[in-house]
Design a protein around this motif. Structure first.
Motif, mmCIF file in Angstrom:
data_model
loop_
_atom_site.group_PDB
_atom_site.id
_atom_site.type_symbol
_atom_site.label_atom_id
_atom_site.label_comp_id
_atom_site.label_asym_id
_atom_site.label_seq_id
_atom_site.Cartn_x
_atom_site.Cartn_y
_atom_site.Cartn_z
ATOM 1 N N ARG A 21 -1.603 -6.601 -9.459
ATOM 2 C CA ARG A 21 -2.149 -6.252 -8.143
ATOM 3 C C ARG A 21 -2.127 -7.490 -7.242
ATOM 4 O O ARG A 21 -2.607 -8.553 -7.635
ATOM 5 C CB ARG A 21 -3.590 -5.758 -8.301
ATOM 6 C CG ARG A 21 -3.685 -4.351 -8.874
ATOM 7 C CD ARG A 21 -5.067 -4.071 -9.405
ATOM 8 N NE ARG A 21 -6.052 -3.946 -8.351
ATOM 9 C CZ ARG A 21 -6.418 -2.790 -7.815
ATOM 10 N NH1 ARG A 21 -5.886 -1.661 -8.236
ATOM 11 N NH2 ARG A 21 -7.324 -2.741 -6.868
ATOM 12 N N LEU B 186 0.832 -1.209 0.000
ATOM 13 C CA LEU B 186 0.000 0.000 0.000
ATOM 14 C C LEU B 186 0.861 1.251 0.000
ATOM 15 O O LEU B 186 0.440 2.299 -0.474
ATOM 16 C CB LEU B 186 -0.921 0.005 1.224
ATOM 17 C CG LEU B 186 -1.977 -1.088 1.222
ATOM 18 C CD1 LEU B 186 -2.634 -1.208 2.592
ATOM 19 C CD2 LEU B 186 -3.032 -0.816 0.159
ATOM 20 N N LYS C 196 -8.834 -1.372 -1.888
ATOM 21 C CA LYS C 196 -7.644 -1.965 -2.507
ATOM 22 C C LYS C 196 -7.357 -3.345 -1.926
ATOM 23 O O LYS C 196 -7.231 -4.321 -2.661
ATOM 24 C CB LYS C 196 -6.441 -1.045 -2.228
ATOM 25 C CG LYS C 196 -5.730 -0.565 -3.453
ATOM 26 C CD LYS C 196 -4.571 0.307 -3.074
ATOM 27 C CE LYS C 196 -4.168 1.115 -4.277
ATOM 28 N NZ LYS C 196 -3.040 2.008 -3.994
ATOM 29 N N VAL C 197 -7.254 -3.412 -0.610
ATOM 30 C CA VAL C 197 -6.838 -4.688 0.002
ATOM 31 C C VAL C 197 -7.907 -5.768 -0.102
ATOM 32 O O VAL C 197 -7.609 -6.955 0.079
ATOM 33 C CB VAL C 197 -6.385 -4.534 1.483
ATOM 34 C CG1 VAL C 197 -5.152 -3.677 1.588
ATOM 35 C CG2 VAL C 197 -7.496 -4.021 2.365
ATOM 36 N N THR C 198 -9.148 -5.366 -0.374
ATOM 37 C CA THR C 198 -10.181 -6.394 -0.560
ATOM 38 C C THR C 198 -10.324 -6.747 -2.044
ATOM 39 O O THR C 198 -11.239 -7.484 -2.422
ATOM 40 C CB THR C 198 -11.544 -5.945 0.011
ATOM 41 O OG1 THR C 198 -11.844 -4.659 -0.506
ATOM 42 C CG2 THR C 198 -11.542 -5.891 1.525
ATOM 43 N N GLY C 199 -9.449 -6.184 -2.864
ATOM 44 C CA GLY C 199 -9.391 -6.592 -4.263
ATOM 45 C C GLY C 199 -10.467 -5.997 -5.152
ATOM 46 O O GLY C 199 -10.750 -6.543 -6.226
ATOM 47 N N LEU C 200 -11.081 -4.885 -4.739
ATOM 48 C CA LEU C 200 -12.091 -4.269 -5.609
ATOM 49 C C LEU C 200 -11.414 -3.681 -6.842
ATOM 50 O O LEU C 200 -10.296 -3.155 -6.753
ATOM 51 C CB LEU C 200 -12.845 -3.148 -4.876
ATOM 52 C CG LEU C 200 -13.670 -3.507 -3.638
ATOM 53 C CD1 LEU C 200 -14.563 -2.321 -3.254
ATOM 54 C CD2 LEU C 200 -14.519 -4.735 -3.843
ATOM 55 N N LEU D 143 -3.213 -11.146 -1.054
ATOM 56 C CA LEU D 143 -2.560 -10.550 0.103
ATOM 57 C C LEU D 143 -3.536 -9.487 0.590
ATOM 58 O O LEU D 143 -3.964 -8.631 -0.183
ATOM 59 C CB LEU D 143 -1.245 -9.916 -0.352
ATOM 60 C CG LEU D 143 -0.357 -9.204 0.659
ATOM 61 C CD1 LEU D 143 1.056 -9.181 0.130
ATOM 62 C CD2 LEU D 143 -0.791 -7.826 0.980
ATOM 63 N N THR D 144 -3.929 -9.560 1.839
ATOM 64 C CA THR D 144 -4.880 -8.555 2.326
ATOM 65 C C THR D 144 -4.434 -8.044 3.694
ATOM 66 O O THR D 144 -3.461 -8.556 4.267
ATOM 67 C CB THR D 144 -6.322 -9.102 2.330
ATOM 68 O OG1 THR D 144 -7.229 -8.023 2.532
ATOM 69 C CG2 THR D 144 -6.541 -10.148 3.413
ATOM 70 N N ALA D 145 -5.125 -7.030 4.161
ATOM 71 C CA ALA D 145 -4.695 -6.402 5.413
ATOM 72 C C ALA D 145 -5.886 -5.903 6.216
ATOM 73 O O ALA D 145 -6.911 -5.542 5.646
ATOM 74 C CB ALA D 145 -3.746 -5.243 5.097
ATOM 75 N N LYS E 92 -11.077 -0.876 -9.964
ATOM 76 C CA LYS E 92 -11.178 0.589 -9.929
ATOM 77 C C LYS E 92 -12.622 1.028 -10.134
ATOM 78 O O LYS E 92 -13.109 1.956 -9.496
ATOM 79 C CB LYS E 92 -10.271 1.201 -10.993
ATOM 80 C CG LYS E 92 -8.830 1.228 -10.538
ATOM 81 C CD LYS E 92 -7.968 2.039 -11.443
ATOM 82 C CE LYS E 92 -6.558 2.070 -10.875
ATOM 83 N NZ LYS E 92 -5.616 2.696 -11.775
ATOM 84 N N TRP F 34 -3.609 -7.910 -4.351
ATOM 85 C CA TRP F 34 -4.804 -8.065 -3.502
ATOM 86 C C TRP F 34 -5.903 -8.788 -4.274
ATOM 87 O O TRP F 34 -6.009 -8.591 -5.476
ATOM 88 C CB TRP F 34 -5.306 -6.685 -3.069
ATOM 89 C CG TRP F 34 -4.215 -5.765 -2.685
ATOM 90 C CD1 TRP F 34 -3.473 -5.801 -1.540
ATOM 91 C CD2 TRP F 34 -3.705 -4.662 -3.455
ATOM 92 N NE1 TRP F 34 -2.536 -4.783 -1.564
ATOM 93 C CE2 TRP F 34 -2.659 -4.071 -2.725
ATOM 94 C CE3 TRP F 34 -4.027 -4.111 -4.701
ATOM 95 C CZ2 TRP F 34 -1.943 -2.962 -3.183
ATOM 96 C CZ3 TRP F 34 -3.313 -3.016 -5.164
ATOM 97 C CH2 TRP F 34 -2.282 -2.458 -4.408
ATOM 98 N N PRO F 35 -6.770 -9.569 -3.677
ATOM 99 C CA PRO F 35 -6.868 -9.840 -2.228
ATOM 100 C C PRO F 35 -6.121 -11.099 -1.781
ATOM 101 O O PRO F 35 -6.328 -11.534 -0.663
ATOM 102 C CB PRO F 35 -8.374 -10.024 -2.044
ATOM 103 C CG PRO F 35 -8.829 -10.678 -3.299
ATOM 104 C CD PRO F 35 -7.930 -10.145 -4.386
ATOM 105 N N THR G 14 -8.247 2.489 0.740
ATOM 106 C CA THR G 14 -7.301 1.446 1.147
ATOM 107 C C THR G 14 -8.045 0.127 1.344
ATOM 108 O O THR G 14 -7.596 -0.930 0.888
ATOM 109 C CB THR G 14 -6.607 1.846 2.472
ATOM 110 O OG1 THR G 14 -5.949 3.082 2.257
ATOM 111 C CG2 THR G 14 -5.612 0.809 2.933
ATOM 112 N N GLU H 182 1.095 2.626 -10.179
ATOM 113 C CA GLU H 182 0.523 1.485 -9.447
ATOM 114 C C GLU H 182 1.354 0.245 -9.676
ATOM 115 O O GLU H 182 1.889 0.056 -10.769
ATOM 116 C CB GLU H 182 -0.897 1.228 -9.950
ATOM 117 C CG GLU H 182 -1.917 2.138 -9.313
ATOM 118 C CD GLU H 182 -2.912 1.374 -8.465
ATOM 119 O OE1 GLU H 182 -3.018 0.145 -8.601
ATOM 120 O OE2 GLU H 182 -3.586 2.022 -7.651
#
Lengths: 245, 208
Positions: free
Chosen positions: A79, A50, B123-127, A84-86, B129, A81-82, B120, A75
């Motif tokens: 990508r 991130l 992003k981390v949940t993979g949505l 790898l997630t947080a 854009k 994610w997901p 954020t 970017e």
């Protein structure tokens, strides 16, 4: 496997992360400990992809990410994610969705509706969320939101999960429950990077413990570094934790 | 002669005036909201080219009374450029510019202050854009902007009354004409007030 090599990050002329290298093996739990302002959260954001570091490289499975990124690229790609997630200390649930919608909406990208519902039902039971799952985030307590945030990460079936002080908003009983769930995740072959001040939990469960101070890894290893720390700064840190717990 | 008698007897005059007011509003609201929103989005993306000039213009405009701006565009500007423009278009242009920058300020502020943590989380949940924009950002921004936007549109409706001062035959001008004819200011302006209440109260109620 997630490998970070020589990661550095500077903010306003201050080195927050200084040439940190570490690796997180599949299905293992790594716990980051250290004083506030020592760079733990920054390192977790970097490893979650991130916050791009100023230099270094991160290898996630077969993908290599080199930093700094080329000037014309904003970017990272692909990508991560997901897979790898947080989950962060501050609760990042979307306020216009109920907790159920918060969890199910991203899950529908990887699961069909039926699978997502089934997974959600299991998580509702696991996290004891039945009484508040259809409420909006602002109608629930910090602990309830935290459980939903973790459930949202877990439904995505990640291989790597980064958790930043996720038990901080929870009472002792709920924190114990979450930590218990983390133990179960380890068995599911999910790699976990956890920032926590629960040193005893780290001692019991972590495969790797990293003590980070002033952006540098001061000491790392298994539970033994908490039982018999070699470094003076770590000894001092542990005695403070002990005296306050 | 009661308020109701006046509304019945002079309904055509009121309706003609109302039609002009509605036409003015249709231009001011639609162009103002569309261009204002696009300017705000553009100002975030192209800060130097759009953002800085828009902010400077908005700042200057905020210091000029609407009536002065309207008069300036009606008299000196047309004299300088040797033009004669229908007062309706002058009023529409003036009030649309005011609305554009009102909407711009509202939307820009919402975009600038949009909590980054929700992005954020996306992003981390993979949505994707697209999902992030349409399912996370847009609903939250609309929720934040809508009350202010609706109140601004009500204010813009009120400011259309200024158009009467440069001879636009809108509803206030119609009321003035009726009053000049029968001199019943209390009843006539009460009737006018009722017209505005009927239009504005539902919008205000929705905004709240």
């Amino acid at each position: 496997m997630l490998i970070a090599n020589n990661i550095s990050k500077t903010y306003e002329n201050e080195k927050i992360i200084d040439k940190v290298s570490l690796s997180i093996k599949a299905g293992e739990m790594t716990v980051l400990i250290g004083p506030s302002g020592g760079g733990k959260s920054t390192l977790l954001r970097i490893l979650s992809m991130l916050t791009p570091p100023d230099e270094g490289e991160i290898i996630l499975n077969d993908n290599k990410y080199k930093f700094p990124l080329p000037k014309n690229i904003n970017e990272i790609s692909p990508r991560p994610w997901p897979e790898l997630t947080a989950v962060f200390q501050q609760l990042f649930l979307w306020p216009h969705m109920t907790l159920r919608e918060n969890i199910i909406f991203p899950a529908l990208n990887i699961l069909n509706e039926e699978e997502a519902k089934k997974e959600l039902d299991e998580l509702i039971e696991l996290f004891d969320m039945a009484s508040f799952i259809d409420k909006y985030p602002n109608e629930t307590s910090g602990g309830q939101r935290q459980r939903a945030a973790i459930a949202r990460a877990l439904i995505l079936q990640p291989s790597y999960i980064m958790l930043d002080e996720v038990t901080s908003a929870l009472d002792i009983e709920q924190a114990a429950k979450v930590l218990d769930i983390l133990k179960k995740l380890k068995k599911k072959n999910i790699s976990i990077l956890l920032i926590t001040h629960h040193v005893n939990f780290a001692k019991d469960v972590a495969n790797q413990i990293i003590f980070l101070d002033k952006g540098k890894i001061i000491e790392s290893g298994g539970a033994e570094i908490l039982i018999e720390p070699k470094n003076k700064r770590l000894k001092q840190f542990l005695s403070i934790i002990e005296s306050t717990s | 002669m009661s308020v109701l008698d006046i509304i019945i007897d002079y309904h055509m005059a009121f309706l003609n005036g109302l039609l002009v007011t509605v036409q003015l509003c249709a231009i001011i609201w639609s162009v103002g909201i569309i261009i204002g929103t696009l300017t705000a989005i553009g100002s975030i993306k192209y800060h130097k080219i759009i953002g800085i000039p828009a902010r400077i213009f908005s700042f200057i405009l905020s210091g000029i009374p609407i009536l002065v701006f309207l008069y300036w565009l009606h008299y000196p500007a047309q004299s300088i450029f040797d033009l004669v423009i229908d007062p309706f278009y002058t009023a529409a242009l003036t009030l649309t510019i005011v609305n554009i920058f009102g909407v711009y300020d509202l939307v820009r502020e919402a975009l600038e202050n949009f909590p980054k943590q929700y992005l954020t989380a996306a992003k981390v949940t993979g949505l994707s854009k697209k999902q992030t924009i349409f399912k996370v950002q847009l609903p939250l921004i609309i929720r934040q902007v809508l009350p202010g936007l609706l109140l601004l549109q009500v204010i813009m409706l009120h400011t259309t009354l200024f158009a009467s001062l440069i001879s636009v035959e809108e509803i206030f001008r119609a009321a003035q004409r009726i009053n000049a004819h029968i001199y019943k200011p209390v009843e006539i302006y009460t009737a006018l007030g009722i017209f505005f209440l009927i239009i504005c109260l539902p919008i205000n109620g929705f905004a709240m």
